[in-house]
Design a protein around this motif. Structure first.
Motif, PDB file in Angstrom:
ATOM      1  N   CYS A 154      46.687  31.328  40.728  1.00 38.45           N
ATOM      2  CA  CYS A 154      46.151  32.566  40.158  1.00 38.45           C
ATOM      3  C   CYS A 154      45.051  33.204  41.013  1.00 38.45           C
ATOM      4  O   CYS A 154      43.856  33.013  40.780  1.00 38.45           O
ATOM      5  CB  CYS A 154      45.638  32.321  38.751  1.00 38.45           C
ATOM      6  N   ASP A 169      51.281  32.507  40.612  1.00 37.64           N
ATOM      7  CA  ASP A 169      50.448  33.698  40.670  1.00 37.64           C
ATOM      8  C   ASP A 169      49.690  33.769  42.004  1.00 37.64           C
ATOM      9  O   ASP A 169      48.488  33.997  42.056  1.00 37.64           O
ATOM     10  CB  ASP A 169      49.489  33.796  39.467  1.00 37.64           C
ATOM     11  N   TYR A 193      49.608  39.191  42.668  1.00 37.98           N
ATOM     12  CA  TYR A 193      49.726  39.913  41.401  1.00 37.98           C
ATOM     13  C   TYR A 193      50.367  41.260  41.685  1.00 37.98           C
ATOM     14  O   TYR A 193      50.128  41.868  42.730  1.00 37.98           O
ATOM     15  CB  TYR A 193      48.367  40.072  40.723  1.00 37.98           C
ATOM     16  N   HIS A 217      53.593  36.447  37.956  1.00 40.10           N
ATOM     17  CA  HIS A 217      53.080  37.644  38.633  1.00 40.10           C
ATOM     18  C   HIS A 217      53.653  37.863  40.034  1.00 40.10           C
ATOM     19  O   HIS A 217      53.468  38.952  40.589  1.00 40.10           O
ATOM     20  CB  HIS A 217      51.554  37.610  38.686  1.00 40.10           C
ATOM     21  N   ASP A 240      48.020  28.818  35.649  1.00 39.20           N
ATOM     22  CA  ASP A 240      48.303  29.926  34.739  1.00 39.20           C
ATOM     23  C   ASP A 240      47.166  30.418  33.857  1.00 39.20           C
ATOM     24  O   ASP A 240      47.035  31.623  33.662  1.00 39.20           O
ATOM     25  CB  ASP A 240      49.513  29.591  33.834  1.00 39.20           C
ATOM     26  N   HIS A 266      43.773  30.308  33.932  1.00 38.06           N
ATOM     27  CA  HIS A 266      42.505  30.823  34.460  1.00 38.06           C
ATOM     28  C   HIS A 266      41.299  30.074  33.924  1.00 38.06           C
ATOM     29  O   HIS A 266      40.197  30.633  33.825  1.00 38.06           O
ATOM     30  CB  HIS A 266      42.362  32.337  34.187  1.00 38.06           C
ATOM     31  N   SER A 311      41.385  35.161  39.638  1.00 39.40           N
ATOM     32  CA  SER A 311      41.791  35.935  38.464  1.00 39.40           C
ATOM     33  C   SER A 311      40.785  35.770  37.334  1.00 39.40           C
ATOM     34  O   SER A 311      40.368  34.666  37.011  1.00 39.40           O
ATOM     35  CB  SER A 311      43.174  35.483  37.991  1.00 39.40           C
TER      36      SER A 311
END
Ligand SMILES: [Fe+2]
Length: 501
Positions: free
Chosen positions: A152, A179, A182, A233, A398, A400, A429
Motif C-alpha cells: 500500500c 497496492d 494506486y 488498486h 491492505d 493500512h 497510504s
C-alpha cells in the motif's frame, strides 16, 4: 540456461576497482539515459532469479512509451559474484521491444544456491545502476532468513521513507503484498501523473513509471530480490466496477483489467510463467526457501466471487455460503495441496486481505476480506491442521495499519490457536498516522496488536523461531524520517501464536 561465455568483457582490468568500466567497448552514448526506472530482481530460486529493467528516458511521456523510438533496442546484462563486476558469472543480451514498452525480463538458472549476486544492464551506450540479489538456499539447508514485507504505497499520500529504510536493512528478500500503485488521481503530499483516474494501457504504464522513478522505491528494489502479489488498486479499488456491471470509466472493466495486468507484468520482475494472457495473469505461485520456508503467494482478487453484500462492513448471511470463494476453486486446491506437502519448517502464506476474523464494535465484518468468504477460510485452516502443520504464518497487507493476531480454530469459541497472522501497515497510504490510535477491541480477543503508523514488517526466520519487528516511521508528509521498532513478537516453530520476546 548454461552460463554463457563472456562476450563483451574485454579489457576488464581497465576498470578494476572503479566498478564502472567492466562493460567495455561501450559505444558513445547515443540517446538520453534510459535507466530512469532503475533495475529490479525477483522470484529467487535455488539456482536463479529474474532480472528486470525498462528503458524510458522520458518516463512520464503520456503515450506510455517512455520516450523510446519504435525500433527494438539491444539490452546487455551481466551477473557478477562481486559488486565491482570483476567476477562476471553470466551475461547475455535481450531485445527490448516497443510492444512491451521496452521492458526486459531475464530469467537466470544454473547458479549456485544461497549466494549473493550483483547485476546490471547496458543499452544505448549507458550502463544501469547495479542491483544486489541472491539465490535461495538449497533444499536440505535452513540458514536464517531476513525478510521484509510491505504494502500500500499511494504516491500522493506521502514519501517512500519506508522503502528507503527497507533498503538500508539489507534484507535477503522483500515481499510486496499489493497496492504497489494506486489508480486514482490525487495530489496531497505530491501529485499523481496523470492527475485523473487511470484506465488505459498508456495510463497504467505512465503510473508505474512514475512510481518506479522514485529513488527511495528504486533503492529497495536495488538491494534484494522481490516477490510481489497485487491487491485491487493495481487495477481499481475493490474491483468495484466488475460488480457494478462494467460501468467502469473505461467502459469495460475487463479491457481495463487486461491493460492494468499487462502494465503490471511489464514493470515487475516476474517470470515468463506470469506473462498475461488477455485479462488473465497467473500470479499465485510457490517459492521455496531451502528447507526453512515455503512461500505460498496468493491472488485474492482475480478469482473471487462477486461481493454478495457489497464491500462495506456488514453482517451478511451470504458470506457463509460455501459456494462463495475468495481464491477460486483451482487456487484453493493448489494451496491445500501445497500446504499438505509440508515442504519446509515454515509455511508462509503471502496474500492481500485480512485473514483472521475482525469484527467491528457493532459486530459487523468487512465483506472485502476473508470474513466475507468464511467457508473458504475454514477449508484452508482445516487443511493445514489436518496435515499437522503447526508453523503456518499468514502475511497480509491492505488495511493500512499494523496488526498482529492469532488464527483460531474457532473464532467464537477462542479455544485453539492454529496459526499466526502478521499484517503490515502501508508504506504511505493514509498519510501520517496517529500513534495514539491503537484499536485492539475486546470483540477480537485473538488480535493482539494494532498501530496506525506507516512502515513495514521485518521477520528473521530460523528453524526454531521467527522474530518479528513492526517497523514504523512517524511521518510521511516530510522526507527522511527515521524508522523504529514499535512492537516485537516471537513465533515458535511448532507452537502457533504470538509470544512476547
Ligand atoms: Fe491499500
Amino acid at each position: 540456461m548454461p552460463l554463457r561465455r563472456r562476450t563483451f568483457l574485454l579489457g576488464g582490468l581497465a576498470g578494476a576497482g572503479t566498478g564502472l568500466a567492466v562493460f567495455s567497448s561501450a559505444p558513445a552514448a547515443a540517446a538520453s539515459y534510459p535507466f530512469t526506472l532503475g533495475v529490479a530482481s525477483g522470484e529467487p530460486s535455488a539456482d536463479g532469479f529474474v532480472l528486470w529493467t525498462r528503458l524510458a528516458p522520458r518516463p512520464l511521456d503520456q503515450d506510455g512509451f517512455g520516450g523510446m523510438p519504435d525500433a527494438p533496442v539491444t539490452v546487455e546484462w551481466q551477473v557478477a559474484a562481486d559488486e565491482h563486476f570483476q567476477n562476471v558469472v553470466a551475461d547475455g543480451s535481450v531485445s527490448a521491444v516497443r510492444a512491451a514498452a521496452h521492458s526486459v525480463h531475464v530469467e537466470l538458472d544454473g547458479l549456485p544456491p544461497g549466494r549473493e549476486f550483483w547485476y546490471r544492464f547496458r543499452a544505448d551506450g549507458h550502463i544501469s545502476q547495479a542491483g544486489r540479489t541472491r539465490t535461495a538456499p538449497a533444499v536440505g539447508t535452513s540458514p536464517a532468513l531476513t525478510m521484509l514485507f510491505a504494502s500500500c504505497a499511494n504516491y500522493p499520500s506521502g514519501y517512500y521513507t519506508a522503502y528507503r529504510r527497507m533498503a538500508e536493512e539489507h534484507p535477503d528478500l522483500i515481499l510486496h503484498l499489493g497496492d504497489y500503485i494506486y489508480e486514482g488521481g490525487g495530489a496531497d503530499v505530491r501529485a499523481h501523473t496523470p492527475s485523473r483516474e487511470i484506465t488505459s494501457l498508456a495510463d497504467y504504464r505512465v503510473r508505474h513509471a512514475q512510481y518506479r522513478a522514485d529513488v527511495d522505491l528504486q533503492a529497495a528494489h536495488h538491494v534484494a530480490p522481490w516477490v510481489l502479489v497485487w491487491d485491487d488498486h493495481e487495477v481499481e479499488n475493490n474491483y468495484a466496477n466488475l460488480v457494478r456491471d462494467n460501468d467502469s470509466p473505461a467502459g469495460d472493466f475487463r479491457a481495463r483489467r487486461a491493460a492494468a495486468y499487462r502494465a503490471y507484468y511489464e514493470h515487475m520482475p516476474l517470470r515468463a510463467a506470469q506473462a498475461p494472457s488477455g485479462e488473465n495473469l497467473q500470479l499465485y505461485r510457490r517459492l521455496r526457501w531451502g528447507s526453512l520456508a515455503t512461500f505460498h503467494m496468493l491472488d485474492t482478487r482475480q478469482y473471487r466471487s462477486d461481493q454478495a453484500c457489497g464491500d462495506g462492513w456488514k453482517d451478511c448471511a451470504e458470506a457463509d455460503d460455501p459456494s462463495r470463494t475468495l481464491t477460486g476453486s483451482a487456487q484453493e486446491s493448489w494451496l491445500l495441496d501445497g500446504l499438505g506437502q509440508r515442504l519446509a519448517t515454515w509455511d508462509l502464506i503471502g496474500q492481500q486481505v485480512f485473514f483472521a476474523q475482525r469484527l467491528s464494535g457493532a459486530g459487523n465484518r468487512s465483506m472485502d476480506g476473508w470474513d466475507g468468504y468464511r467457508p473458504n477460510r475454514t477449508r484452508i485452516q482445516d487443511a493445514w491442521q489436518a496435515s499437522g502443520n503447526t508453523s503456518t504464518v499468514v502475511l497480509t497487507g491492505d488495511v493500512h495499519r499494523h496488526w498482529a493476531g492469532n488464527l483460531m480454530n474457532d473464532y467464537d469459541a477462542q479455544d485453539k490457536v492454529i496459526g499466526t497472522e502478521l499484517v503490515t501497515t502501508s508504506v504511505s497510504s493514509g498519510g501520517d498516522g496517529n500513534p495514539a490510535d491503537d484499536d485492539t477491541s475486546s470483540v477480537n480477543p485473538h488480535l493482539k496488536y494494532n498501530k496506525n503508523l506507516r512502515g513495514y514488517v521485518r521477520t528473521v526466520t530460523r528453524p526454531t523461531e521467527m522474530a518479528v519487528d513492526f517497523r514504523v516511521v512517524d511521518r510521511v508528509s516530510v522526507r527522511d524520517e527515521p524508522v523504529r521498532t514499535e512492537r516485537s513478537y516471537l513465533i515458535q516453530a511448532g507452537a502457533p501464536g504470538l509470544q512476547n520476546p
